[in-house]
Design a protein around this motif. Sequence first.
Motif, PDB file in Angstrom:
ATOM      1  N   TYR A  29     -23.752   0.919 -46.406  1.00  0.00           N
ATOM      2  CA  TYR A  29     -23.999   1.420 -47.738  1.00  0.00           C
ATOM      3  C   TYR A  29     -24.228   0.584 -48.817  1.00  0.00           C
ATOM      4  O   TYR A  29     -25.029   0.390 -49.415  1.00  0.00           O
ATOM      5  CB  TYR A  29     -22.933   2.409 -47.877  1.00  0.00           C
ATOM      6  N   PHE A  30     -23.294  -0.524 -48.564  1.00  0.00           N
ATOM      7  CA  PHE A  30     -23.465  -1.777 -49.565  1.00  0.00           C
ATOM      8  C   PHE A  30     -24.555  -2.294 -49.579  1.00  0.00           C
ATOM      9  O   PHE A  30     -25.131  -2.823 -50.694  1.00  0.00           O
ATOM     10  CB  PHE A  30     -22.221  -2.634 -49.396  1.00  0.00           C
ATOM     11  N   SER A  31     -24.985  -2.682 -48.524  1.00  0.00           N
ATOM     12  CA  SER A  31     -26.495  -3.463 -48.054  1.00  0.00           C
ATOM     13  C   SER A  31     -27.622  -2.836 -48.882  1.00  0.00           C
ATOM     14  O   SER A  31     -28.346  -3.022 -49.407  1.00  0.00           O
ATOM     15  CB  SER A  31     -26.749  -3.781 -46.839  1.00  0.00           C
ATOM     16  N   ASN A  32     -27.604  -1.260 -48.710  1.00  0.00           N
ATOM     17  CA  ASN A  32     -28.634  -0.543 -49.137  1.00  0.00           C
ATOM     18  C   ASN A  32     -28.436  -0.542 -50.647  1.00  0.00           C
ATOM     19  O   ASN A  32     -29.615  -0.701 -51.264  1.00  0.00           O
ATOM     20  CB  ASN A  32     -28.490   0.795 -48.450  1.00  0.00           C
ATOM     21  N   PHE A  33     -27.111  -0.578 -51.248  1.00  0.00           N
ATOM     22  CA  PHE A  33     -27.038  -0.402 -52.677  1.00  0.00           C
ATOM     23  C   PHE A  33     -27.578  -1.839 -53.426  1.00  0.00           C
ATOM     24  O   PHE A  33     -28.112  -1.884 -54.357  1.00  0.00           O
ATOM     25  CB  PHE A  33     -25.619  -0.202 -52.961  1.00  0.00           C
ATOM     26  N   PHE A  34     -27.142  -2.961 -52.634  1.00  0.00           N
ATOM     27  CA  PHE A  34     -27.474  -4.196 -52.987  1.00  0.00           C
ATOM     28  C   PHE A  34     -29.147  -4.299 -53.200  1.00  0.00           C
ATOM     29  O   PHE A  34     -29.766  -4.865 -53.950  1.00  0.00           O
ATOM     30  CB  PHE A  34     -27.004  -5.383 -52.252  1.00  0.00           C
ATOM     31  N   LYS A  35     -29.546  -4.073 -52.136  1.00  0.00           N
ATOM     32  CA  LYS A  35     -31.250  -4.219 -52.064  1.00  0.00           C
ATOM     33  C   LYS A  35     -32.088  -3.444 -52.913  1.00  0.00           C
ATOM     34  O   LYS A  35     -32.831  -3.566 -53.632  1.00  0.00           O
ATOM     35  CB  LYS A  35     -31.710  -3.996 -50.689  1.00  0.00           C
ATOM     36  N   LYS A  36     -31.221  -2.049 -53.231  1.00  0.00           N
ATOM     37  CA  LYS A  36     -31.967  -1.100 -54.283  1.00  0.00           C
ATOM     38  C   LYS A  36     -32.081  -1.914 -55.746  1.00  0.00           C
ATOM     39  O   LYS A  36     -32.784  -1.732 -56.463  1.00  0.00           O
ATOM     40  CB  LYS A  36     -31.280  -0.131 -54.150  1.00  0.00           C
ATOM     41  N   GLN A  37     -30.772  -2.778 -56.019  1.00  0.00           N
ATOM     42  CA  GLN A  37     -30.514  -3.333 -57.337  1.00  0.00           C
ATOM     43  C   GLN A  37     -31.357  -4.829 -57.473  1.00  0.00           C
ATOM     44  O   GLN A  37     -31.755  -4.828 -58.534  1.00  0.00           O
ATOM     45  CB  GLN A  37     -29.094  -3.583 -57.606  1.00  0.00           C
ATOM     46  N   THR A  38     -31.555  -5.303 -56.101  1.00  0.00           N
ATOM     47  CA  THR A  38     -32.056  -6.613 -56.698  1.00  0.00           C
ATOM     48  C   THR A  38     -33.333  -7.017 -55.950  1.00  0.00           C
ATOM     49  O   THR A  38     -34.164  -8.025 -56.181  1.00  0.00           O
ATOM     50  CB  THR A  38     -30.983  -7.788 -55.950  1.00  0.00           C
ATOM     51  N   GLY A  39     -33.737  -6.021 -55.159  1.00  0.00           N
ATOM     52  CA  GLY A  39     -34.881  -6.475 -54.224  1.00  0.00           C
ATOM     53  C   GLY A  39     -34.529  -7.276 -52.927  1.00  0.00           C
ATOM     54  O   GLY A  39     -35.621  -7.503 -52.073  1.00  0.00           O
ATOM     55  N   MET A  40     -33.373  -7.583 -52.804  1.00  0.00           N
ATOM     56  CA  MET A  40     -32.948  -8.177 -51.648  1.00  0.00           C
ATOM     57  C   MET A  40     -31.774  -7.870 -50.786  1.00  0.00           C
ATOM     58  O   MET A  40     -30.914  -7.216 -51.396  1.00  0.00           O
ATOM     59  CB  MET A  40     -32.567  -9.968 -51.877  1.00  0.00           C
TER      60      MET A  40
END
Length: 278
Positions: A253-264
């Motif tokens: 869940y964290f990884s999906n959240f982070f990629k959505k915010q930064t593109g990575m």
Amino acid sequence: MNQSNLFIQNQLQEMTICVHRAHHTQCSETWSASNLTLPFSSIGLIVKGTGMMQVNDTTLSPSKGQLYLLPANTIQSFSTHPHTPYQKYFCHFDAKCGGLDLFEIIHIPLCIDAKHIDLVTDLFTGMIGCFQETSISSMIKVKQYMIDLLCYYLECCPTHQIELTQKNYNTPLNHAIHYLENHIHEEATVKKMAEIAGYHPNYFTKLFQQNFGTSPVQFIVRKKTEIASQQLCSTQLAISVIAESLGFNNQFYFSNFFKKQTGMTPTEYRNTFGQSHL
């Protein structure tokens, strides 16, 4: 002094600086990215080469002898000319004034001429040298170099192009932000922030949006992204540990959240901006 300027003055007096990275680099001919949203700001000095940078809807073409600014939480794209790639000094940093980023309080040109190249080069090289050391004094000096660089950038800006945000600020809102920063590891909610501020959640949301230009939910997302990026860049903590420290139930869940915010993904971000990849 009106309420807005008094608030800004107080916020600037309490400004905190954190430098994540400082480096001198020769960009490869493939150096480019599109539509990234990074939670830190960047200042750079172009030594030679040509290219393009875009911040939200503003397109820049910084060239030799110019300084550029990429404010945090803006949509950024950049590239360099394949035959004349950039050589540049740069640093990634946070400049926080209470719960706000410095560049949410002051608006300045994103590209300016450096009036004294030797001086600004010395600031970058001094920062880079201290950043690579581990002594307590070097850590303090890094912050001092960063402050001097920010001041130099401002001094190079035409006075009429420096604008202060003209808003009315509400102290209870700052109490809510302070609470969030101290309880970021918990499941932060707008309801709890509203309770701390002493408002009904609906009114709190409206007031927060009016004063800070973003919703409480968006602010919580931004704060978690900022802290995650700092930990990914400056520590070797496992991604699962970082996720748990920010109140995420699992790493996926964290990884999906982070990629959505930064593109990575967190791993891509660490590989690109982490200290071990300077």
